[in-house]
Motif scaffolding. Sequence first.
Motif, mmCIF file in Angstrom:
data_model
loop_
_atom_site.group_PDB
_atom_site.id
_atom_site.type_symbol
_atom_site.label_atom_id
_atom_site.label_comp_id
_atom_site.label_asym_id
_atom_site.label_seq_id
_atom_site.Cartn_x
_atom_site.Cartn_y
_atom_site.Cartn_z
ATOM 1 N N GLY A 44 0.796 -1.206 0.000
ATOM 2 C CA GLY A 44 0.000 0.000 0.000
ATOM 3 C C GLY A 44 0.833 1.263 0.000
ATOM 4 N N GLY A 45 2.168 1.116 -0.067
ATOM 5 C CA GLY A 45 3.024 2.289 -0.023
ATOM 6 C C GLY A 45 2.879 3.145 -1.261
ATOM 7 N N GLU A 46 3.199 4.416 -1.123
ATOM 8 C CA GLU A 46 3.123 5.338 -2.249
ATOM 9 C C GLU A 46 4.124 4.943 -3.302
ATOM 10 O OE1 GLU A 46 3.916 10.094 -3.161
ATOM 11 O OE2 GLU A 46 4.032 9.275 -1.131
ATOM 12 N N LYS A 47 3.747 5.055 -4.563
ATOM 13 C CA LYS A 47 4.639 4.677 -5.649
ATOM 14 C C LYS A 47 4.909 5.882 -6.534
ATOM 15 C CE LYS A 47 3.287 -0.160 -5.905
ATOM 16 N NZ LYS A 47 2.784 -1.241 -6.760
ATOM 17 N N SER A 48 6.062 5.867 -7.167
ATOM 18 C CA SER A 48 6.386 6.914 -8.113
ATOM 19 C C SER A 48 6.905 6.267 -9.377
ATOM 20 C CB SER A 48 7.450 7.853 -7.539
ATOM 21 O OG SER A 48 8.607 7.133 -7.192
ATOM 22 N N ALA A 49 6.536 6.818 -10.514
ATOM 23 C CA ALA A 49 7.004 6.267 -11.783
ATOM 24 C C ALA A 49 8.506 6.446 -11.856
ATOM 25 C CB ALA A 49 6.331 6.985 -12.949
ATOM 26 N N SER A 50 9.239 5.358 -12.253
ATOM 27 C CA SER A 50 10.687 5.439 -12.260
ATOM 28 C C SER A 50 11.305 4.846 -13.515
ATOM 29 C CB SER A 50 11.259 4.712 -11.037
ATOM 30 O OG SER A 50 10.706 5.200 -9.865
ATOM 31 N N PRO A 51 10.815 5.175 -14.699
ATOM 32 C CA PRO A 51 11.479 4.657 -15.882
ATOM 33 C C PRO A 51 12.840 5.297 -16.024
ATOM 34 C CG PRO A 51 9.848 6.270 -16.502
ATOM 35 C CD PRO A 51 9.701 6.051 -15.032
ATOM 36 N N SER A 52 13.828 4.532 -16.488
ATOM 37 C CA SER A 52 15.163 5.096 -16.648
ATOM 38 C C SER A 52 15.149 6.122 -17.770
ATOM 39 C CB SER A 52 16.152 3.974 -16.993
ATOM 40 O OG SER A 52 17.392 4.519 -17.373
ATOM 41 N N GLU A 53 15.794 7.255 -17.537
ATOM 42 C CA GLU A 53 15.837 8.286 -18.554
ATOM 43 C C GLU A 53 16.627 7.832 -19.765
ATOM 44 O OE1 GLU A 53 17.363 11.779 -16.781
ATOM 45 O OE2 GLU A 53 15.657 12.077 -15.446
ATOM 46 N N SER A 54 17.517 6.876 -19.560
ATOM 47 C CA SER A 54 18.356 6.428 -20.665
ATOM 48 C C SER A 54 17.793 5.217 -21.382
ATOM 49 C CB SER A 54 19.766 6.105 -20.141
ATOM 50 O OG SER A 54 19.711 5.127 -19.131
ATOM 51 N N ALA A 55 16.624 4.736 -20.983
ATOM 52 C CA ALA A 55 16.041 3.553 -21.606
ATOM 53 C C ALA A 55 15.715 3.828 -23.064
ATOM 54 C CB ALA A 55 14.782 3.131 -20.866
ATOM 55 N N PRO A 56 16.113 2.930 -23.986
ATOM 56 C CA PRO A 56 15.816 3.126 -25.399
ATOM 57 C C PRO A 56 14.308 3.197 -25.626
ATOM 58 C CG PRO A 56 17.459 1.401 -25.093
ATOM 59 C CD PRO A 56 16.915 1.737 -23.736
ATOM 60 N N ALA A 57 13.908 3.916 -26.656
ATOM 61 C CA ALA A 57 12.488 4.127 -26.922
ATOM 62 C C ALA A 57 11.871 3.011 -27.753
ATOM 63 C CB ALA A 57 12.298 5.466 -27.632
ATOM 64 N N SER A 58 12.693 2.098 -28.282
ATOM 65 C CA SER A 58 12.183 1.038 -29.129
ATOM 66 C C SER A 58 11.357 0.040 -28.322
ATOM 67 C CB SER A 58 13.342 0.306 -29.806
ATOM 68 O OG SER A 58 14.181 -0.276 -28.832
ATOM 69 N N ALA A 59 10.480 -0.660 -29.029
ATOM 70 C CA ALA A 59 9.631 -1.701 -28.441
ATOM 71 C C ALA A 59 8.590 -1.109 -27.491
ATOM 72 C CB ALA A 59 10.465 -2.761 -27.717
ATOM 73 N N ASP A 60 7.597 -1.906 -27.178
ATOM 74 C CA ASP A 60 6.515 -1.477 -26.289
ATOM 75 C C ASP A 60 6.898 -1.850 -24.865
ATOM 76 O OD1 ASP A 60 4.165 -0.601 -25.266
ATOM 77 O OD2 ASP A 60 2.969 -2.300 -25.967
ATOM 78 N N ARG A 61 7.666 -1.007 -24.237
ATOM 79 C CA ARG A 61 8.256 -1.328 -22.941
ATOM 80 C C ARG A 61 7.261 -1.167 -21.798
ATOM 81 N NH1 ARG A 61 13.864 -1.440 -23.240
ATOM 82 N NH2 ARG A 61 14.610 -1.041 -25.354
ATOM 83 N N PRO A 62 7.308 -2.057 -20.832
ATOM 84 C CA PRO A 62 6.404 -1.934 -19.681
ATOM 85 C C PRO A 62 6.789 -0.746 -18.813
ATOM 86 C CG PRO A 62 8.006 -3.680 -19.294
ATOM 87 C CD PRO A 62 8.178 -3.245 -20.723
#
Length: 219
Positions: A44-62
């Motif tokens: 139940g803890g608060e969550k924050s979106a944490s995608p890596s800024e350097s993650a490639p944009a290709s593919a439909d990433r989760p």
Amino acid sequence: MTRRPTLLAALALTATAALTLSACGSDDDSPTKDNDKIAGADTGGEKSASPSESAPASADRPKIELPSDLSYTFDWPKTGDKEKDAVLADTEQFIKAVDMAIAEQDPLNEAYRFYSEGEAAAGSQKFVQEFVDYKDRITGAKRYYDAKVKVNSDGTAGLVYCEDQNKAHNKSLKTGKTQTTPESGDNYVLYNSRLRVNKQGVWITETLTSQRGSAVCQS
């Protein structure tokens, strides 16, 4: 009494083609379950979106969403090589995706399975299941550093890197309490992984080994 799960219990897999780099060598050590250091927290803890800024944009990433009390430092700057940087970025996402599966108490979470196959995926599932069984997740801060990448002409890559677990701890979902332990040399871990790029351009972790208390990571 059920033993509390540890970070290395499931992620230290048997490598079939370990990368050897001059600074890190190979690591075929089996993990121990003597350290109850990392796991932990309330769903139940608060969550924050944490995608890596350097993650490639290709593919439909989760989308990777993590508890707000869990942070990461990846001290591996861009190499300037497109493929090497992609290996590092996708490894960041794999690491975070496994921790997200733990926080969500989901051993079959699609995010880590997007970034792993074979032994690495099977080991991750077992690893997450141990936290589910004990109702723990990870809290605190994790630092990764000294990454060394080798990209091969056959679409595979090897990656060696270190982790400092001293500020990452178990947090119980049942009590909400965090289990802290003194800082120790045992909390420095050397990882050695083999990856393969798939048709979508994603670097998939296939095997992963680890060595706790690595002198290399403390130098």
